[in-house]
Design a protein around this motif. Structure first.
Motif, mmCIF file in Angstrom:
data_model
loop_
_atom_site.group_PDB
_atom_site.id
_atom_site.type_symbol
_atom_site.label_atom_id
_atom_site.label_comp_id
_atom_site.label_asym_id
_atom_site.label_seq_id
_atom_site.Cartn_x
_atom_site.Cartn_y
_atom_site.Cartn_z
ATOM 1 N N PHE A 1 -12.881 -32.155 -22.899
ATOM 2 C CA PHE A 1 -13.378 -33.059 -23.933
ATOM 3 C C PHE A 1 -12.535 -34.326 -23.871
ATOM 4 O O PHE A 1 -11.308 -34.269 -23.875
ATOM 5 C CB PHE A 1 -13.262 -32.428 -25.320
ATOM 6 C CG PHE A 1 -13.688 -33.359 -26.425
ATOM 7 C CD1 PHE A 1 -15.028 -33.496 -26.747
ATOM 8 C CD2 PHE A 1 -12.759 -34.115 -27.122
ATOM 9 C CE1 PHE A 1 -15.433 -34.369 -27.764
ATOM 10 C CE2 PHE A 1 -13.145 -34.986 -28.140
ATOM 11 C CZ PHE A 1 -14.491 -35.107 -28.447
ATOM 12 N N VAL A 2 -13.218 -35.481 -23.817
ATOM 13 C CA VAL A 2 -12.524 -36.770 -23.776
ATOM 14 C C VAL A 2 -13.045 -37.658 -24.898
ATOM 15 O O VAL A 2 -14.210 -37.572 -25.281
ATOM 16 C CB VAL A 2 -12.679 -37.456 -22.401
ATOM 17 C CG1 VAL A 2 -12.023 -36.622 -21.308
ATOM 18 C CG2 VAL A 2 -14.135 -37.705 -22.045
ATOM 19 N N GLU B 1 -16.937 -37.023 -25.475
ATOM 20 C CA GLU B 1 -17.826 -36.428 -24.480
ATOM 21 C C GLU B 1 -17.249 -35.124 -23.962
ATOM 22 O O GLU B 1 -16.070 -35.049 -23.626
ATOM 23 C CB GLU B 1 -18.015 -37.407 -23.313
ATOM 24 C CG GLU B 1 -18.671 -38.692 -23.729
ATOM 25 C CD GLU B 1 -18.678 -39.768 -22.662
ATOM 26 O OE1 GLU B 1 -19.504 -40.687 -22.772
ATOM 27 O OE2 GLU B 1 -17.871 -39.693 -21.700
ATOM 28 N N TYR B 2 -18.109 -34.137 -23.947
ATOM 29 C CA TYR B 2 -17.789 -32.839 -23.354
ATOM 30 C C TYR B 2 -18.314 -32.909 -21.924
ATOM 31 O O TYR B 2 -19.512 -33.086 -21.710
ATOM 32 C CB TYR B 2 -18.495 -31.754 -24.161
ATOM 33 C CG TYR B 2 -18.276 -30.331 -23.740
ATOM 34 C CD1 TYR B 2 -17.005 -29.777 -23.690
ATOM 35 C CD2 TYR B 2 -19.357 -29.508 -23.455
ATOM 36 C CE1 TYR B 2 -16.818 -28.440 -23.347
ATOM 37 C CE2 TYR B 2 -19.187 -28.175 -23.122
ATOM 38 C CZ TYR B 2 -17.912 -27.646 -23.071
ATOM 39 O OH TYR B 2 -17.733 -26.329 -22.747
ATOM 40 N N MET B 3 -17.402 -32.845 -20.970
ATOM 41 C CA MET B 3 -17.777 -33.042 -19.568
ATOM 42 C C MET B 3 -17.603 -31.761 -18.764
ATOM 43 O O MET B 3 -16.525 -31.161 -18.766
ATOM 44 C CB MET B 3 -16.896 -34.106 -18.925
ATOM 45 C CG MET B 3 -17.093 -35.467 -19.472
ATOM 46 S SD MET B 3 -16.046 -36.627 -18.573
ATOM 47 C CE MET B 3 -16.558 -38.141 -19.352
ATOM 48 N N GLU B 4 -18.673 -31.390 -18.085
ATOM 49 C CA GLU B 4 -18.568 -30.328 -17.092
ATOM 50 C C GLU B 4 -18.249 -31.017 -15.775
ATOM 51 O O GLU B 4 -18.956 -31.943 -15.368
ATOM 52 C CB GLU B 4 -19.870 -29.550 -16.983
ATOM 53 C CG GLU B 4 -19.787 -28.426 -15.987
ATOM 54 C CD GLU B 4 -21.109 -27.706 -15.792
ATOM 55 O OE1 GLU B 4 -21.135 -26.770 -14.976
ATOM 56 O OE2 GLU B 4 -22.117 -28.079 -16.423
ATOM 57 N N VAL B 5 -17.167 -30.583 -15.134
ATOM 58 C CA VAL B 5 -16.722 -31.216 -13.893
ATOM 59 C C VAL B 5 -16.793 -30.214 -12.742
ATOM 60 O O VAL B 5 -16.873 -29.011 -12.955
ATOM 61 C CB VAL B 5 -15.286 -31.776 -14.035
ATOM 62 C CG1 VAL B 5 -15.242 -32.873 -15.085
ATOM 63 C CG2 VAL B 5 -14.282 -30.689 -14.369
ATOM 64 N N ASN B 6 -16.753 -30.738 -11.529
ATOM 65 C CA ASN B 6 -16.837 -29.880 -10.343
ATOM 66 C C ASN B 6 -15.683 -28.891 -10.273
ATOM 67 O O ASN B 6 -15.893 -27.707 -10.079
ATOM 68 C CB ASN B 6 -16.879 -30.728 -9.071
ATOM 69 C CG ASN B 6 -18.150 -31.529 -8.977
ATOM 70 O OD1 ASN B 6 -19.211 -31.092 -9.403
ATOM 71 N ND2 ASN B 6 -18.057 -32.726 -8.433
#
Length: 139
Positions: free
Chosen positions: A6-7, A59-64
């Motif tokens: 989360f950013v 923003e909740y980010m799904e990353v590689n």
């Protein structure tokens, strides 16, 4: 999501640290929020999330692969390791909410270590609406 973060500040899409660190590594971005209090650090030019009861939007980010990204993210956030007294930010695992107030997962969040910043009380600007993006757009 294990590979999620989360950013709420300069790591969000469209900001300078996103371009330096996350661009090209993000699978999905979901507007989201966490509980806390949000401040703009006028003497540093970026935000600080500390404990509180407000909603802080980001923003909740799904990353590689979060493990591959941690070294650069930790460098940007001046995080040296668990309980390290030099940490400008600490990792806190928090519940992440969507904009409908439903928990959508848990993710690490960078919490500001205000104890290290002697200027914090005098130079902080409280952001009552909880959105650093909105704060920056209005500036």
């Amino acid at each position: 999501m294990e590979n999620a973060i989360f950013v709420y500040g300069s790591l969000m899409t469209g900001f300078w640290n996103y371009d330096k660190s996350l661009n090209g590594h993000v699978k999905q971005v979901i507007p989201a929020k966490v509980r806390g209090s949000l401040y703009h650090l006028a003497h540093k030019g970026y935000p600080a999330l500390i404990s509180g009861d407000d909603w802080v939007y980001g923003e909740y980010m799904e990353v590689n692969n979060l493990e591959d990204l941690k070294p650069i993210l930790n460098k940007i956030e001046s995080y040296y390791g668990p309980n390290d007294p030099r940490n400008e930010y600490n990792h806190i695992l928090m519940p992440i909410y969507n904009l409908e107030n439903e928990v959508i997962g848990q993710a690490p969040v960078y919490h500001y270590n205000a104890d290290l910043d002697v200027e914090f009380l005098n130079k902080r600007i409280y952001i009552p609406h909880g959105s650093w993006r909105q704060f920056m757009e209005e500036k």
